[in-house]
Write an enzyme that holds these catalytic residues in place. Structure first.
Site, PDB file in Angstrom:
ATOM      1  N   GLU A 132      21.623  18.706  35.401  1.00  0.00           N
ATOM      2  CA  GLU A 132      21.180  19.248  36.688  1.00  0.00           C
ATOM      3  C   GLU A 132      22.026  20.461  37.050  1.00  0.00           C
ATOM      4  OE1 GLU A 132      19.141  19.832  38.848  1.00  0.00           O
ATOM      5  OE2 GLU A 132      19.079  18.453  40.545  1.00  0.00           O
ATOM      6  N   ASP A 133      21.415  21.386  37.762  1.00  0.00           N
ATOM      7  CA  ASP A 133      22.135  22.610  38.123  1.00  0.00           C
ATOM      8  C   ASP A 133      23.249  22.364  39.128  1.00  0.00           C
ATOM      9  OD1 ASP A 133      20.366  22.025  40.206  1.00  0.00           O
ATOM     10  OD2 ASP A 133      19.328  23.958  40.167  1.00  0.00           O
ATOM     11  N   ASP A 144      24.509  18.524  45.372  1.00  0.00           N
ATOM     12  CA  ASP A 144      24.751  18.985  46.735  1.00  0.00           C
ATOM     13  C   ASP A 144      24.837  17.750  47.646  1.00  0.00           C
ATOM     14  OD1 ASP A 144      24.967  20.788  48.855  1.00  0.00           O
ATOM     15  OD2 ASP A 144      22.813  21.068  49.038  1.00  0.00           O
ATOM     16  N   PHE A 152      25.806  28.746  49.871  1.00  0.00           N
ATOM     17  CA  PHE A 152      24.536  28.717  49.157  1.00  0.00           C
ATOM     18  C   PHE A 152      24.612  29.688  47.983  1.00  0.00           C
ATOM     19  CE2 PHE A 152      20.098  29.375  48.167  1.00  0.00           C
ATOM     20  CZ  PHE A 152      19.630  28.067  48.221  1.00  0.00           C
ATOM     21  N   ARG A 172      16.803  33.345  40.085  1.00  0.00           N
ATOM     22  CA  ARG A 172      17.133  32.397  39.008  1.00  0.00           C
ATOM     23  C   ARG A 172      17.633  33.133  37.766  1.00  0.00           C
ATOM     24  NH1 ARG A 172      15.077  27.226  40.279  1.00  0.00           N
ATOM     25  NH2 ARG A 172      13.101  27.198  41.365  1.00  0.00           N
TER      26      ARG A 172
END
Ligand code: IMP
Ligand code: MG
Length: 197
Positions: free
Chosen positions: A111-112, A115, A164, A177
């Site tokens: 997963e990137d 959070d 962010f 991206r």
């Protein structure tokens, strides 16, 4: 310097938006290579089944997979939890399931970013029910300050502050991206007003 130029040249930044580099392409790759070695060391001689979360996790998956020696296969799943802005809706929805069964396999979820943890909590529950032999989690980025669900990753690329970020798979409303590095996105007042509407 090169990164600041890439952001300006690559695609037009949205009104009032600016991106400041946080992790360079070189640092990303170096760390990912080290994670790949660590994963292989933990499961020597085993076939590893990498399950990436679309779309953000794909850049991480491709670099990670290329650095893991031995047998590796992969599959993709997609969930949606974010709308068009920088705040999670808190709702996780499965939008694309895996192609094949994970029963009896050594699965690494790729997963990137971790959070709030809502996405991974949802996925881990789903995968656990399918009886993998091992289930581990690799995240490129960890933002521990925002955690709501008690999930943790087994392999973490970088722990980052509560900002962010975009690039290297991570998006803001599907943009950015393709940046080769991870940068902090700042919204100007005009953009902020739009995303609040
Ligand atoms: P969580 O469910 O809150 O842990 O969020 C996980 C997902 O939210 C990630 O897979 C990303 O798609 C998205 N996300 C969380 N933080 C960021 C960020 O800083 N930039 C871009 N996407 C983010
Ligand atoms: Mg994502």
């Amino acid at each position: 310097m090169a990164e600041a130029i890439a952001a300006k040249k690559g695609s037009k930044l949205g009104q009032g938006e600016s991106i400041r580099s946080l992790i360079s392409a070189g640092r990303l790759l170096k760390r990912i290579r080290a994670l790949a070695k660590e994963i292989r060391r933990d499961f020597p001689g085993e076939r590893l089944h990498l399950v990436s979360v679309l779309k953000g996790g794909v850049f991480f998956l491709t670099d990670l997979a290329r650095s893991i020696p031995g047998e590796v296969s992969f599959d993709f799943i997609a969930v949606s939890s974010y709308g068009q802005n920088t705040h999670s809706s808190g709702q996780v929805r499965l939008t694309r399931d895996l192609d094949s069964s994970i029963e009896g396999r050594t699965v690494i979820v790729v997963e990137d970013i971790l959070d709030t943890g809502m996405t991974l909590q949802y996925l881990l529950r789903l995968f656990q029910q399918r009886k993998p032999k091992h289930l581990r989690v690799a995240v490129l980025l960890d933002k521990p300050e925002r955690r709501i669900s008690a999930v943790r990753a087994d392999y973490i690329g970088f722990t980052i502050p509560n900002e962010f970020v975009v690039g290297y798979g991570l998006d803001y409303a599907e943009r950015y991206r393709n940046l080769p590095y991870v940068g902090i996105l700042t919204l100007g007042t005009a953009a902020k007003r739009e995303s609040a509407e």
